[in-house]
Design a protein around this motif. Structure first.
Motif, PDB file in Angstrom:
ATOM      1  N   GLY A 101       0.974  -1.462  -0.229  1.00 36.58           N
ATOM      2  CA  GLY A 101       0.087  -0.366  -0.006  1.00 36.58           C
ATOM      3  C   GLY A 101       1.111   1.277  -0.046  1.00 36.58           C
ATOM      4  N   GLY A 102       2.368   1.344   0.326  1.00 40.41           N
ATOM      5  CA  GLY A 102       2.643   2.630   0.779  1.00 40.41           C
ATOM      6  C   GLY A 102       4.153   2.621   0.283  1.00 40.41           C
ATOM      7  N   ALA A 103       3.717   1.579  -1.129  1.00 38.09           N
ATOM      8  CA  ALA A 103       5.197   1.070  -1.929  1.00 38.09           C
ATOM      9  C   ALA A 103       5.919   2.448  -2.880  1.00 38.09           C
ATOM     10  CB  ALA A 103       4.939   0.218  -3.333  1.00 38.09           C
ATOM     11  N   GLN A 104       4.387   3.211  -2.892  1.00 35.15           N
ATOM     12  CA  GLN A 104       5.547   4.649  -3.442  1.00 35.15           C
ATOM     13  C   GLN A 104       6.450   5.470  -2.967  1.00 35.15           C
ATOM     14  OE1 GLN A 104       2.184   3.521  -2.796  1.00 35.15           O
ATOM     15  NE2 GLN A 104       0.544   4.819  -4.369  1.00 35.15           N
ATOM     16  N   ILE A 105       6.422   5.544  -1.529  1.00 31.81           N
ATOM     17  CA  ILE A 105       7.341   6.257  -0.402  1.00 31.81           C
ATOM     18  C   ILE A 105       8.017   5.663   0.343  1.00 31.81           C
ATOM     19  CG2 ILE A 105       5.123   7.889  -0.657  1.00 31.81           C
ATOM     20  CD1 ILE A 105       5.324   5.920   2.390  1.00 31.81           C
ATOM     21  N   ILE A 106       8.006   4.250   0.331  1.00 33.56           N
ATOM     22  CA  ILE A 106       9.120   3.364   0.918  1.00 33.56           C
ATOM     23  C   ILE A 106      10.390   3.553   0.261  1.00 33.56           C
ATOM     24  CG2 ILE A 106      10.242   1.620   1.374  1.00 33.56           C
ATOM     25  CD1 ILE A 106       8.402   1.597   3.579  1.00 33.56           C
ATOM     26  N   ASP A 107      11.069   4.248   0.940  1.00 31.25           N
ATOM     27  CA  ASP A 107      12.502   5.162   0.047  1.00 31.25           C
ATOM     28  C   ASP A 107      13.807   3.977   0.601  1.00 31.25           C
ATOM     29  OD1 ASP A 107      11.246   7.444  -0.345  1.00 31.25           O
ATOM     30  OD2 ASP A 107      11.689   8.193   1.541  1.00 31.25           O
ATOM     31  N   LEU A 108      14.160   2.868   1.422  1.00 30.06           N
ATOM     32  CA  LEU A 108      15.098   2.033   1.763  1.00 30.06           C
ATOM     33  C   LEU A 108      14.642   1.116   1.974  1.00 30.06           C
ATOM     34  CD1 LEU A 108      17.845   2.111   2.240  1.00 30.06           C
ATOM     35  CD2 LEU A 108      17.937   2.979   4.391  1.00 30.06           C
ATOM     36  N   MET A 109      14.253  -0.614   2.224  1.00 26.09           N
ATOM     37  CA  MET A 109      14.482  -1.516   2.893  1.00 26.09           C
ATOM     38  C   MET A 109      15.429  -1.872   3.766  1.00 26.09           C
ATOM     39  SD  MET A 109      12.948  -4.647   1.105  1.00 26.09           S
ATOM     40  CE  MET A 109      13.321  -6.055   1.727  1.00 26.09           C
ATOM     41  N   MET A 110      15.101  -1.786   5.045  1.00 24.39           N
ATOM     42  CA  MET A 110      15.983  -2.624   5.788  1.00 24.39           C
ATOM     43  C   MET A 110      15.229  -4.189   6.381  1.00 24.39           C
ATOM     44  SD  MET A 110      17.064  -0.677   9.135  1.00 24.39           S
ATOM     45  CE  MET A 110      15.684  -0.386   9.584  1.00 24.39           C
ATOM     46  N   LEU A 111      16.044  -4.825   5.814  1.00 26.77           N
ATOM     47  CA  LEU A 111      15.600  -6.633   5.551  1.00 26.77           C
ATOM     48  C   LEU A 111      16.421  -7.161   6.851  1.00 26.77           C
ATOM     49  CD1 LEU A 111      14.686  -9.135   4.397  1.00 26.77           C
ATOM     50  CD2 LEU A 111      16.480  -9.691   3.639  1.00 26.77           C
ATOM     51  N   CYS A 134      10.384  -1.388  -3.609  1.00 23.63           N
ATOM     52  CA  CYS A 134      11.529  -0.414  -3.034  1.00 23.63           C
ATOM     53  C   CYS A 134      12.938  -0.202  -3.612  1.00 23.63           C
ATOM     54  CB  CYS A 134      12.133  -0.869  -2.136  1.00 23.63           C
ATOM     55  SG  CYS A 134      13.104   0.076  -0.399  1.00 23.63           S
ATOM     56  N   PRO A 135      13.673   0.370  -4.338  1.00 25.68           N
ATOM     57  CA  PRO A 135      15.128   1.250  -4.994  1.00 25.68           C
ATOM     58  C   PRO A 135      16.134   0.367  -4.279  1.00 25.68           C
ATOM     59  CG  PRO A 135      14.200   2.647  -4.485  1.00 25.68           C
ATOM     60  CD  PRO A 135      13.673   1.635  -3.597  1.00 25.68           C
ATOM     61  N   ARG A 136      16.314   0.395  -3.107  1.00 27.05           N
ATOM     62  CA  ARG A 136      17.277   0.293  -1.719  1.00 27.05           C
ATOM     63  C   ARG A 136      17.764  -0.692  -0.819  1.00 27.05           C
ATOM     64  NH1 ARG A 136      21.502   5.606  -1.976  1.00 27.05           N
ATOM     65  NH2 ARG A 136      20.564   6.678  -4.537  1.00 27.05           N
ATOM     66  N   MET A 137      18.061  -1.345   0.013  1.00 22.56           N
ATOM     67  CA  MET A 137      17.974  -2.177   0.316  1.00 22.56           C
ATOM     68  C   MET A 137      19.587  -2.378   1.592  1.00 22.56           C
ATOM     69  SD  MET A 137      16.962  -6.332   1.173  1.00 22.56           S
ATOM     70  CE  MET A 137      18.356  -6.924   0.236  1.00 22.56           C
ATOM     71  N   HIS A 164      25.101 -12.523   0.025  1.00 25.74           N
ATOM     72  CA  HIS A 164      25.437 -11.597  -1.168  1.00 25.74           C
ATOM     73  C   HIS A 164      25.411 -12.886  -2.080  1.00 25.74           C
ATOM     74  CE1 HIS A 164      26.701  -7.819   0.267  1.00 25.74           C
ATOM     75  NE2 HIS A 164      28.030  -8.043   0.599  1.00 25.74           N
ATOM     76  N   LYS A 165      25.230 -13.873  -2.073  1.00 28.42           N
ATOM     77  CA  LYS A 165      24.856 -15.130  -3.313  1.00 28.42           C
ATOM     78  C   LYS A 165      23.917 -14.988  -3.469  1.00 28.42           C
ATOM     79  CE  LYS A 165      26.395 -19.744  -4.311  1.00 28.42           C
ATOM     80  NZ  LYS A 165      27.548 -20.626  -4.696  1.00 28.42           N
ATOM     81  N   THR A 166      22.560 -15.364  -2.392  1.00 27.70           N
ATOM     82  CA  THR A 166      21.874 -14.661  -2.326  1.00 27.70           C
ATOM     83  C   THR A 166      21.288 -14.019  -3.213  1.00 27.70           C
ATOM     84  OG1 THR A 166      20.725 -16.515  -0.255  1.00 27.70           O
ATOM     85  CG2 THR A 166      19.593 -15.469  -0.958  1.00 27.70           C
ATOM     86  N   LEU A 167      21.514 -12.645  -2.944  1.00 30.06           N
ATOM     87  CA  LEU A 167      21.120 -11.338  -3.752  1.00 30.06           C
ATOM     88  C   LEU A 167      21.758 -11.043  -4.840  1.00 30.06           C
ATOM     89  CD1 LEU A 167      21.428  -9.140  -0.274  1.00 30.06           C
ATOM     90  CD2 LEU A 167      19.136 -10.226  -1.006  1.00 30.06           C
ATOM     91  N   GLU A 168      22.552 -12.202  -4.930  1.00 29.75           N
ATOM     92  CA  GLU A 168      23.316 -11.549  -5.927  1.00 29.75           C
ATOM     93  C   GLU A 168      22.146 -11.819  -7.410  1.00 29.75           C
ATOM     94  OE1 GLU A 168      25.634 -14.832  -7.911  1.00 29.75           O
ATOM     95  OE2 GLU A 168      27.831 -13.395  -7.517  1.00 29.75           O
ATOM     96  N   SER A 169      21.072 -12.530  -7.900  1.00 30.98           N
ATOM     97  CA  SER A 169      20.509 -12.164  -8.733  1.00 30.98           C
ATOM     98  C   SER A 169      18.966 -11.623  -8.901  1.00 30.98           C
ATOM     99  CB  SER A 169      19.344 -14.107  -9.428  1.00 30.98           C
ATOM    100  OG  SER A 169      19.345 -14.316  -7.700  1.00 30.98           O
ATOM    101  N   THR A 170      19.552 -10.882  -7.432  1.00 30.05           N
ATOM    102  CA  THR A 170      17.941  -9.603  -7.342  1.00 30.05           C
ATOM    103  C   THR A 170      18.286  -8.208  -8.203  1.00 30.05           C
ATOM    104  OG1 THR A 170      18.830  -9.307  -5.113  1.00 30.05           O
ATOM    105  CG2 THR A 170      17.183 -11.228  -5.273  1.00 30.05           C
ATOM    106  N   GLY A 174      24.862  -6.651  -4.281  1.00 29.07           N
ATOM    107  CA  GLY A 174      25.874  -5.745  -3.631  1.00 29.07           C
ATOM    108  C   GLY A 174      25.503  -4.702  -2.424  1.00 29.07           C
ATOM    109  N   CYS A 175      24.155  -4.743  -2.058  1.00 29.06           N
ATOM    110  CA  CYS A 175      23.862  -4.204  -1.158  1.00 29.06           C
ATOM    111  C   CYS A 175      24.146  -4.281   0.258  1.00 29.06           C
ATOM    112  CB  CYS A 175      22.429  -4.768  -1.164  1.00 29.06           C
ATOM    113  SG  CYS A 175      21.773  -6.009   0.205  1.00 29.06           S
ATOM    114  N   PRO A 176      24.439  -3.677   1.247  1.00 24.38           N
ATOM    115  CA  PRO A 176      25.355  -3.548   2.531  1.00 24.38           C
ATOM    116  C   PRO A 176      25.142  -3.985   3.757  1.00 24.38           C
ATOM    117  CG  PRO A 176      24.641  -0.937   2.098  1.00 24.38           C
ATOM    118  CD  PRO A 176      23.917  -2.276   1.243  1.00 24.38           C
ATOM    119  N   VAL A 177      25.512  -4.996   4.378  1.00 24.55           N
ATOM    120  CA  VAL A 177      25.558  -6.106   5.233  1.00 24.55           C
ATOM    121  C   VAL A 177      26.200  -5.604   6.394  1.00 24.55           C
ATOM    122  CG1 VAL A 177      24.849  -8.386   6.217  1.00 24.55           C
ATOM    123  CG2 VAL A 177      25.101  -7.917   3.710  1.00 24.55           C
TER     124      VAL A 177
END
Length: 585
Positions: A101-111, A134-137, A164-170, A174-177
């Motif tokens: 519902g708020g996809a338009q305004i989520i600027d960053l995702m913390m997983l 979301c554009p960044r994580m 990092h291996k899991t995120l390779e195909s997404t 290379g996002c920060p951990v």
């Protein structure tokens, strides 16, 4: 935002979606971030308590000094501080609803990932939701205090490498951990022990910020997460502006209550302002209504949201979902700010060779079809028993363009062209299976409760039918009697005039019934071929011989394999045609 310089709030609001598997420590992390930020950044500031932690409204936020990379340009000079708003939800259905519902305004995702358990079912689902919205994580490895101190660093490095291996195909390759312990000792432990790694996380979040694009244009849509009344002033709704803008004296609609209210005052960061726009967190005071009637929900520009009983969506299966997507099956549908059960029917373009509209049919595309592909009632569509996967059909490439009809169990209120997610949320949360089944875009909505009678007949989705019978005997060179194509009780008048083909190549037209047992008469316009007459003649003689050996005559039909000439009837039927007409090309 307000146009008045005097009332402009110089705090940039940056919305962070906090996602993760249940019990990964999302809420503890949000609390640790807010507490650490307010103490570290503002212990010398008399307004620290006011500007720091706000955990009572179903969200938390904290304010820091504006990072250097957000200073300098003329566009950025309107801000002097940065507020992180953490969008955190307890239940998973609620989480999906809030993030979608708020996809338009989520600027960053913390997983948030439990460092001991690694990627779990909901972790993978959250990653998928993030990819859609979301554009960044940033990935947070939480609960590092549970690792033995002598093996802690190697375990963190091992898990970081695996992630990092899991995120390779997404899109988050290379996002920060970063590793933290948001609540050492667990949620029930006393607060004596300080969180680990949280100041470093705040610095990392600051580095990940950017100036979000906010659009004040279009209709207002605001997600309300808290509602209360102030005696003598009115009712206050707090929440996030998802699209458009609002200002004092504007009228807003509360669709759930079917009422329109006037905005009396607006606050941002506890300061009065004259207005707000997309991405802003606000408190809006409107003329009085009972706040208990609206705990959570949406408000909008009057008339801009539609309440739908059914909808047509573009659809694409989510690759990690292992089940089939069957027509008439029920799924949890998240649309706008609601999740509701719906029955789903899939359809696509006519297959090659089935319809005259074959020019519309393309081979499987190399790239996934756009979810924004236009839909029109002017074209014909082919009914599918299930969603068709290119790989399942042995094709190379992405799935072809497909659509689905959603029939909701209760009406839903949502904006046009909003994102749609189909899930099986009743699946056991502990099974290692993705519950997110498909994504789509709402293309057409039906607001009439009687949409099945008023709207669906416009939707030209058809099934192809094939019936097979046998020629029983020849009447003359241009007429044969057929059987086994219809049941005795079938109304043959519905089929009069339809074309049939004989297995010997002739085409004919059904002229009507013959007798009372479901037999029928076929007129062969061009006449029977000599070979066909001979074939049927020899068959009749064999039948005659078999019946002349003293056995009594019987009305029972001969076995099918004794008839050398078969009859084939092909037609299509539009599934929403109230008259159930049969159509031939």
């Amino acid at each position: 935002m307000s146009n008045s310089a005097g009332s402009r709030v110089k705090t940039l609001n940056f919305n962070v979606g906090v996602l993760g598997h249940v019990d990964s420590g999302k809420t503890s992390l949000a609390r640790a971030l807010s507490s650490t930020a307010s103490t570290a950044a503002f212990d010398k500031n008399p307004q620290s308590r006011e500007r720091g932690i706000t955990l009572d409204l179903g969200f938390s936020s904290f304010t820091v000094d504006l990072p250097e990379h957000l200073r300098g340009s003329e566009e950025k000079q309107q801000y002097d501080s940065l507020q992180f708003t953490l969008v955190d939800c307890p239940g998973h259905a609620s989480l999906i609803r809030t993030i979608i519902g708020g996809a338009q305004i989520i600027d960053l995702m913390m997983l948030v990932v439990d460092v001991v358990k690694g990627v779990q079912t909901q972790t993978a689902e959250c990653l998928l939701i993030g990819e859609l919205t979301c554009p960044r994580m940033v990935v947070i490895l939480n609960k590092i205090d549970l690792l033995p101190p002598n093996k802690r660093q190697s375990a963190i490095e091992k898990m970081t490498k695996r992630l990092h291996k899991t995120l390779e195909s997404t899109r988050f390759k290379g996002c920060p951990v970063i590793a933290v312990a948001a609540k050492p000792g667990g949620p029930e432990a006393p607060d004596a022990e300080e969180p680990q790694g949280v100041p470093e996380l705040i610095e990392l979040l600051k580095k990940q910020t950017y100036l979000p694009r906010r659009d004040p244009g279009g209709d207002l849509l605001m997600a309300v997460d808290h509602c209360f009344s102030i005696r003598g002033q009115g009712t206050v709704m707090t929440g996030t502006v998802l699209q458009g803008s609002l200002a004092i004296n504007d009228s807003v609609e509360i669709p759930a209550l079917k009422v329109t209210k006037k905005i009396k005052s607006v606050q941002m960061f506890r300061k009065p302002v004259t207005g707000a726009m997309q991405g802003d967190r606000v408190g809006v005071c409107v003329t009085q209504f009972d706040p208990k009637l609206l705990e959570r929900g949406v408000v909008c520009t009057p008339g801009s949201l539609r309440t739908l009983f059914a909808a047509v969506i573009s659809v694409r299966k989510i690759g990690y979902y292992k089940g089939s997507l069957s027509t008439r099956a029920k799924f949890h549908i998240t649309v706008g700010h609601e999740t509701v059960m719906a029955r789903v029917s899939f359809f696509g373009l006519p297959p090659v060779g089935v319809s005259e509209t074959t020019l519309d049919t393309q081979p499987p595309p190399s790239e996934p079809c756009s979810l924004d592909a236009p839909f029109t009632f002017d074209r014909e569509y082919f009914h599918q028993d299930e969603y068709v996967c290119a790989q399942k059909e042995g094709c190379v490439g992405a799935d072809t363009q497909q659509w689905a009809l959603l029939e909701f169990e209760r009406p839903v209120t949502c904006p046009s062209l909003c994102l749609v997610i189909g899930s099986k949320l009743d699946t056991d949360i502990h099974t290692n299976a993705c519950r997110l089944a498909f994504q789509g875009r709402l293309l057409e909505g039906f607001e009439d409760k009687n949409y099945a009678e008023t709207a669906l007949p416009r939707l030209r989705i058809y099934k192809t039918k094939h019936k097979e019978g046998q020629v029983e005997r020849v009447t003359d060179d241009y007429t044969v009697i057929g059987r086994s194509l219809f049941k005795k009780e079938t109304n043959l008048q519905l089929f009069v005039g339809l074309k049939v083909t004989l297995s010997t190549g002739e085409t004919g037209v059904i002229e009507g019934g013959f007798g009372q047992s479901g037999k029928f008469k076929i007129r062969i316009q061009e006449g029977l071929l000599p070979e066909t007459k001979q074939l049927l003649s020899s068959s009749s003689k064999k039948k005659g011989k078999s019946g002349s050996k003293g056995t009594p005559a019987s009305d029972e039909e001969p076995k099918a394999d004794s008839q050398p000439v078969s009859i084939h009837l092909h037609f299509k039927r539009y599934i929403f045609d109230p008259h159930k007409k049969m159509v031939q090309c």
